[in-house]
Design a protein around this motif. Structure first.
Motif: not given
Length: 599
Positions: A273-277, A379-381
């Motif tokens: 939901e929030s793929p923060f890098l 993308l957050g997978l």
């Protein structure tokens, strides 16, 4: 006359796809003079590099012969010789070897640096010569490797690289995934040779060779282990972490010592939901002077299991119960086989998986190029990563109960190949935040010494979960009990100690004319004729899955995102030109499944 003959030579002929199979729309956009031009390793990036993709000479010779005196034509690297996009479309048997040759030059600004020659992946055994001097060899069809070629380069003019490849497909004792000599059903066309980007990179004599990052959300730390080349223990490593352009953490250590970064109290966590890098910068110093620097990224996240209030063992993300739901993704292309035609094509399936409302993807008995995993991070997978299968299965497959039969018996060579390549795959993928689950075996395909392999995997990477055998012969080991059931969901075994998951189900088929690999030969576990029928059946299965989640399932994998060769049970056609379901309805029910454990 000689000039005219040269123009007619196949080595100078215009490239075009081989064969008459269906193709993706990206095949038409492929520029043979600029093939996959994107930097191939975004998790450890340098500014200077040279792409060697494009037209190479090729020859097929009997196994065991010397380099050919002449070549038979041109092949477009990095597409396997069996693929249409290679421009060749030929099969190489286990009694033959495939040779590649091309010339290259070194940019003038690189002459005072070490030159590394990289291969993204070559299936299966590769021997490499530069200027007629052998620089190394590698076995393993799914992981990158490199050689330092500085000492063999010509001081002036062009250089020549020659690669010899041997790949016995299913007649050998190597991990191979779904490649077989005679494809059909769930088994696919062989993939031989170079199938990922080939490239050169200049580095200083002392340089950074590998990064390994391990987050700990409970301690709010990130450990960074840096492997270097030609250095000593008095050299220094510095790591800086950024939220955008704002530095949030910094640490340093002597070479060979891990750098521990303390994260701020309000550090951001990664999730679908929030793929923060966090952007990361790693610098190597020698005698107080910077000699190398790479750009990278990392994330704070945690994969674990935990008993809920009803005593059901659940998968957790960041210490919260989290139902993981996604499709089986085999990563095959009708025109490129293992290799996506373009980078846009590579990310397309992942974007569609997100569009369909999933939060996870199971990478099935294949390993992708590095950029694919970066896209999952961005993308957050969550990724379930399979080990590509090889060898022969046990005498009996007992998927419906705990296994009490005889284990598979592998030869010493087969077992050594498995262990070597599984370790290389984990090393290659360790630092990608999206990898959440390792899957050493699928069903009973080559399954052997399951408790031992599972224990080794868990010890080698304790930061992730281990699914011992997805749908395979079940042992009481690892973190997950994984059931397969087609076509609809079914909870026929349950483990109160480990998380119980549905590793495969579905397989709803629909054959679409003009989008088929084999027009007269295709199948699905069940088959329908319209998108409305497929959508209704999918929703029926998902509603049943919701009932079974309450009874114990903690994750599920739907078969599958795209059709593959004779299989027509994808949500998309094999050429990716048609979505075969009502996307909005599928997304709505998928989101309901994904959020089924939300408090």
């Amino acid at each position: 006359m000689l000039f005219a003959l040269a123009l007619c030579s196949p080595l100078l002929a215009q490239w075009s796809p081989a064969g008459d199979k269906i193709k993706t729309s990206w095949a038409d956009q492929l520029n043979p003079k600029n093939v996959l031009p994107e930097y191939p390793r975004p998790i450890m990036e340098r500014s200077e590099w040279k792409n060697l993709n494009g037209s190479w000479k090729y020859a097929i010779t009997p196994k065991g012969t010397f380099a050919p005196a002449s070549y038979q034509g041109e092949i477009l690297v990095p597409f396997a010789i069996e693929s249409g996009l290679s421009g060749v479309g030929k099969t190489v048997s286990e009694q033959q070897e495939l040779w590649y040759q091309r010339t290259f030059d070194i940019p003038s600004g690189w002459h005072n640096k070490e030159i590394l020659l990289y291969f993204g992946a070559v299936d299966w055994k590769a021997d490499v010569w530069v200027n007629d001097i052998k620089v190394g060899e590698h076995t393993g069809g799914f992981t990158p490797f490199s050689f330092n070629i500085t000492s063999v380069l010509n001081k002036k003019g062009n250089n020549q690289v020659v690669v010899k490849v041997w790949d016995p497909a299913d007649r050998g004792e190597q991990p191979r995934g779904k490649q077989v000599e005679r494809p059909g059903g769930i088994w696919y066309t062989p993939v031989t040779g170079i199938w990922q980007t080939v490239w050169l990179e200049p580095v200083m004599t002392q340089h950074i060779a590998h990064l390994k990052t391990t987050p700990d959300i409970d301690k709010k730390t990130i450990k960074v282990e840096v492997t270097t080349a030609n250095t000593n223990s008095t050299d220094k490593i510095e790591v800086r972490l950024f939220d955008g352009k704002t530095q949030v953490a910094k640490g340093a250590a002597l070479n060979g010592v891990a750098v521990d970064l303390g994260m701020p109290a309000d550090a951001k966590l990664w999730s679908p939901e929030s793929p923060f890098l966090y952007n990361m910068e790693v610098t190597l110093y020698k005698d107080g002077k910077q000699v190398d620097q790479v750009k990278s990224y990392t994330a704070l996240r945690k994969f674990s299991t935990h008993k809920d209030k009803n005593g059901i063992t659940r998968l957790q993300l960041n210490n919260q119960d989290y139902f993981q739901f996604g499709p089986l993704d085999q990563g095959w292309w009708p025109d490129g086989l293992y290799t996506a035609p373009t980078d846009e094509a590579l990310v397309y399936d992942l974007k569609k998986i997100k569009d369909f409302g999933y939060n996870m993807v199971r990478k099935h008995v294949k390993v992708e190029p590095a950029r694919w995993y970066t896209y999952c991070d961005q993308l957050g997978l969550i990724v379930w990563q399979d080990m590509p299968n090889g060898g022969r299965g046990p005498a009996e497959w007992q998927g419906g109960k705990y296994y009490d039969g005889a284990d598979a018996i592998r030869s010493a060579a087969s077992e050594a190949n498995y262990r070597k390549e599984w370790k290389e795959i984990i090393d290659f993928l360790y630092s990608y935040p999206s990898i959440g689950v390792w899957v050493p075996f699928n069903e009973s395909w080559g399954q052997f010494k399951t408790p031992e392999i599972t224990a080794w995997t868990k010890e080698y990477d304790p930061s992730r979960l281990v699914n011992p055998a997805s749908g395979g012969n079940h042992y009481t080991c690892g973190d997950i009990l994984d059931l397969h059931n087609y076509p609809g969901p079914n909870l026929y075994l349950y483990d109160p100690v480990r998380a119980t998951v549905l590793g495969e189900y579905g397989g709803i088929g629909m054959a679409l004319k003009d989008h088929l690999w084999m027009p007269d030969k295709n199948w699905g576990y069940v088959k329908f004729n319209t998108p409305e029928e497929v959508t209704a059946e999918y929703i029926k299965y998902a509603e049943h899955l919701l009932e079974l989640i309450e009874k114990g399932f903690s994750a599920a994998v739907y078969t599958q995102i795209t059709d593959v060769e004779e299989e027509v049970n994808g949500l998309l056609t094999y050429d990716r030109k048609v979505i075969k379901v009502d996307e909005a309805k599928i997304k709505a029910i998928n989101q309901k499944v994904c959020h089924s454990l939300n408090r």
